[in-house]
Design a protein around this motif. Structure first.
Motif, PDB file in Angstrom:
ATOM      1  N   ASP A  26       0.829  -1.212   0.000  1.00 34.90           N
ATOM      2  CA  ASP A  26       0.000   0.000   0.000  1.00 34.90           C
ATOM      3  C   ASP A  26       0.862   1.260   0.000  1.00 34.90           C
ATOM      4  OD1 ASP A  26      -2.302  -1.521  -0.046  1.00 34.90           O
ATOM      5  OD2 ASP A  26      -2.769  -1.222   2.091  1.00 34.90           O
ATOM      6  N   GLY A  27       1.950   1.254   0.772  1.00 32.81           N
ATOM      7  CA  GLY A  27       2.859   2.402   0.804  1.00 32.81           C
ATOM      8  C   GLY A  27       3.468   2.674  -0.561  1.00 32.81           C
ATOM      9  N   LEU A  28       3.830   1.625  -1.263  1.00 39.24           N
ATOM     10  CA  LEU A  28       4.393   1.784  -2.611  1.00 39.24           C
ATOM     11  C   LEU A  28       3.333   2.306  -3.576  1.00 39.24           C
ATOM     12  CD1 LEU A  28       6.547  -1.461  -2.733  1.00 39.24           C
ATOM     13  CD2 LEU A  28       7.396   0.889  -2.675  1.00 39.24           C
ATOM     14  N   ARG A  29       2.153   1.739  -3.497  1.00 39.61           N
ATOM     15  CA  ARG A  29       1.070   2.193  -4.381  1.00 39.61           C
ATOM     16  C   ARG A  29       0.712   3.656  -4.112  1.00 39.61           C
ATOM     17  NH1 ARG A  29      -2.625  -3.242  -3.865  1.00 39.61           N
ATOM     18  NH2 ARG A  29      -1.438  -4.500  -5.354  1.00 39.61           N
ATOM     19  N   ASN A  30       0.785   4.059  -2.847  1.00 40.37           N
ATOM     20  CA  ASN A  30       0.470   5.447  -2.488  1.00 40.37           C
ATOM     21  C   ASN A  30       1.427   6.452  -3.100  1.00 40.37           C
ATOM     22  OD1 ASN A  30      -1.792   4.726  -1.026  1.00 40.37           O
ATOM     23  ND2 ASN A  30      -0.734   4.712   0.942  1.00 40.37           N
ATOM     24  N   ILE A  31       2.625   6.013  -3.468  1.00 37.04           N
ATOM     25  CA  ILE A  31       3.572   6.932  -4.118  1.00 37.04           C
ATOM     26  C   ILE A  31       3.690   6.635  -5.614  1.00 37.04           C
ATOM     27  CG2 ILE A  31       4.834   7.470  -1.998  1.00 37.04           C
ATOM     28  CD1 ILE A  31       7.084   5.590  -3.006  1.00 37.04           C
ATOM     29  N   GLY A  32       2.722   5.880  -6.135  1.00 41.00           N
ATOM     30  CA  GLY A  32       2.647   5.660  -7.572  1.00 41.00           C
ATOM     31  C   GLY A  32       3.447   4.497  -8.116  1.00 41.00           C
TER      32      GLY A  32
END
Length: 191
Positions: A26-32
């Motif tokens: 989720d953290g990675l997805r949150n930064i694209g």
């Protein structure tokens, strides 16, 4: 077209804890960053193809023989895939940093090693260029999370870096992390 350029900017995050794996994905997805999580490490090389990823991140709990055998299996699938031994509190930053760097890029720090001593220990590394370094020791995970002790936060010059580590800082030590200029990360787990 160069294979490194055409490679998808996609990350496979392999871990054991579903909650921690989901937090990193989720953290990675949150930064694209396109990320996929896997909490079945023993089957990861059968479930996923290394060609589909530019980076494969291994969570702290998978490090050791399991991660090494997976790296060999994924490298057979695609020798160009990059690997990173990730650590929860800095995993997103570690992945972002490796995606921003080309394979073989200049590294500020070479050969970081932690050595235990009768009294405490010592971190040594070769500094290739002047930089800002933060060295943090993380304690064993508890229900309250991970404790952190920063043992060095300084600008350093080219040459041999030696950081003494006190006995008290090693009580329940879990991992040591070197953050360099907030763009290069070295994780030394206490296995």
């Amino acid at each position: 077209m160069d294979a490194a350029i055409s490679r998808p900017e996609r990350v496979l995050v392999i871990g054991i804890s579903p909650r921690k794996n989901e937090e990193v994905v989720d953290g990675l997805r949150n930064i694209g960053i396109d990320a996929v999580g896997c909490t079945a490490p023993n089957a990861a090389a059968q479930l996923y193809d290394a060609h589909d990823f530019s980076v494969i991140a291994f969570g702290r709990a998978t490090l050791g023989p399991l991660a090494e055998s997976l790296k060999r299996a994924f490298a057979l699938q695609d020798p160009g895939v990059r690997f990173i031994d990730a650590f929860g509190p800095i995993a997103v930053a570690q992945v972002r940093a490796i995606l921003q760097r080309l394979p073989g890029s200049f590294a500020f720090i070479q050969s970081p090693i932690f050595t235990s001593r009768d009294q405490g220990g010592e971190l040594t590394a070769d500094v290739q260029a002047a930089c800002d370094i933060t060295v943090t020791i993380f304690g064993q995970p508890t229900e309250q999370g991970l404790s952190e002790v920063v043992i060095l936060d300084a600008s350093v010059a080219v040459g041999q870096l030696t950081v003494p580590v006190a006995d008290v800082d090693l009580v329940d030590a879990y991992s040591l992390v070197l953050a360099v200029n907030n763009e290069e990360y070295h994780h030394l787990p206490f296995l």
